[in-house]
Design an enzyme around this catalytic site. Sequence first.
Site, PDB file in Angstrom:
ATOM      1  N   ASP A 111      39.649  39.147  38.166  1.00 64.79           N
ATOM      2  CA  ASP A 111      39.259  39.350  39.568  1.00 64.79           C
ATOM      3  C   ASP A 111      37.963  40.166  39.700  1.00 64.79           C
ATOM      4  O   ASP A 111      36.898  39.596  39.861  1.00 64.79           O
ATOM      5  CB  ASP A 111      40.418  39.990  40.350  1.00 64.79           C
ATOM      6  N   ASP A 112      38.075  41.492  39.619  1.00 64.48           N
ATOM      7  CA  ASP A 112      36.891  42.373  39.751  1.00 64.48           C
ATOM      8  C   ASP A 112      36.996  43.448  38.655  1.00 64.48           C
ATOM      9  O   ASP A 112      37.357  44.598  38.936  1.00 64.48           O
ATOM     10  CB  ASP A 112      36.875  43.025  41.137  1.00 64.48           C
TER      11      ASP A 112
ATOM     12  N   GLU B  56      47.670  36.749  48.684  1.00 60.16           N
ATOM     13  CA  GLU B  56      47.421  38.011  47.959  1.00 60.16           C
ATOM     14  C   GLU B  56      48.086  39.119  48.774  1.00 60.16           C
ATOM     15  O   GLU B  56      49.065  39.718  48.361  1.00 60.16           O
ATOM     16  CB  GLU B  56      45.905  38.234  47.829  1.00 60.16           C
TER      17      GLU B  56
HETATM   18  N1  ADE Z   1      36.591  39.473  46.786  1.00 60.04           N
HETATM   19  C1  ADE Z   1      36.517  40.139  45.618  1.00 60.04           C
HETATM   20  N2  ADE Z   1      37.743  40.462  45.178  1.00 60.04           N
HETATM   21  C2  ADE Z   1      38.631  39.971  46.095  1.00 60.04           C
HETATM   22  C3  ADE Z   1      40.037  39.966  46.206  1.00 60.04           C
HETATM   23  N3  ADE Z   1      40.842  40.544  45.301  1.00 60.04           N
HETATM   24  N4  ADE Z   1      40.592  39.374  47.281  1.00 60.04           N
HETATM   25  C4  ADE Z   1      39.827  38.802  48.222  1.00 60.04           C
HETATM   26  N5  ADE Z   1      38.488  38.789  48.174  1.00 60.04           N
HETATM   27  C5  ADE Z   1      37.894  39.348  47.102  1.00 60.04           C
HETATM   28 ZN    ZN Z   2      39.373  37.386  43.954  1.00 60.35          ZN
END
Ligand code: ADE
Ligand code: ZN
Length: 354
Positions: free
Chosen positions: A293-294, A216
Amino acid sequence: MCQTTLHEFLHNLPKCEHHVHLEGCLTPQLIFQLAQKNNTPLPDPATNPAYESIEALTSRYHHFTSLDDFLAFYFQGMSVLIHESDFEDLAWNYFVKASKDGIHHAEVFFDPQVHMDRGVEYTAVVNGFVNGCKRAERELGLSTRLILCFVRHLPVSSARGVYEEALKKGDFEVDADRVHGIGWSSTEVGPPKDMFRELYASAKAKGIPLTAHAGEEGDPSYISTALELGATRIDHGIRLVEDTQLMKRIAEEGILLTVCPLSNVRLRCVESLDQVPIRTFLDNNVKFSINSDDPAYFGGYILDNYCAVQEAFGLSIRDWRRIAEDSVKCSWIGEARKVELLGRIEECVMRYSK
Ligand code: ADE
Ligand code: ZN
């Protein structure tokens, strides 16, 4: 709102989500609401103005400078979750939204260590999330998988603690149908790349499916280390394009990357959405799914991510069919469910190809 001509198709296309953190579904509204209900004070706005109001917090989310800058808000946010019902409601709210977005199968992450570290019982967290998953299966017809994440910013002993507790409770037993896999997440660059070597070796020996956040922010060696430790899937993985040999291997072995385009832009892993290597992955036969993701932090759920990719890359129905089919084939579900979901994709593609 998405302007693409494929919007309706993308909405109706049966989707699988493989990369969403349930704690990443906590909206600023819910953070303020639960803080009041559970009497868990938020940071003093005098020292952290982002916590002045729901609007101020929402606006701060548009200015993350890195993964670690975001994680500070993410871990703060989840501190308002106390009761089993808080966890269940959070999961249920996500599944309702996911179902409306056309998700048929969802594999969801959670971070028990972080909750236990602040005194919440393991059982409150897991029972709450398991209940949310079961309700989604019963009432929405989704299939679900719950993936326990080890976090890289806490000591390995803390991950070992939660792993042993989950084993003791039988939560990883296939028949228990409660926790279906293990991942790792949180800060990437800094802690030892292979910090979970021993735990992953133990889990692999027990046949527990393994994934890992890698590539990432970190370079491709984070991806190769995750594979060496036993991960059979890579979360994010966008920096794979910097190592053509490794990319070839991942394509040949059919390893799925769970790509999160809007997250990558918000966390400045890329400058703009067209820099997410969607086209490169398609051209090099790298399997990937598209995920949120979030969503409460990055301004979009799965359909928003599909639409953003379509706006940036102008993919064809054929490309989307491949993405949707790879998502099903690489899901951690049985053959019968895969056949069912592949049939639904075929039906949808036929309807929009006329
Ligand atoms: N925890 C929550 N979102 C994340 C992300 N994008 N990368 C790593 N850990 C995470
Ligand atoms: Zn993640």
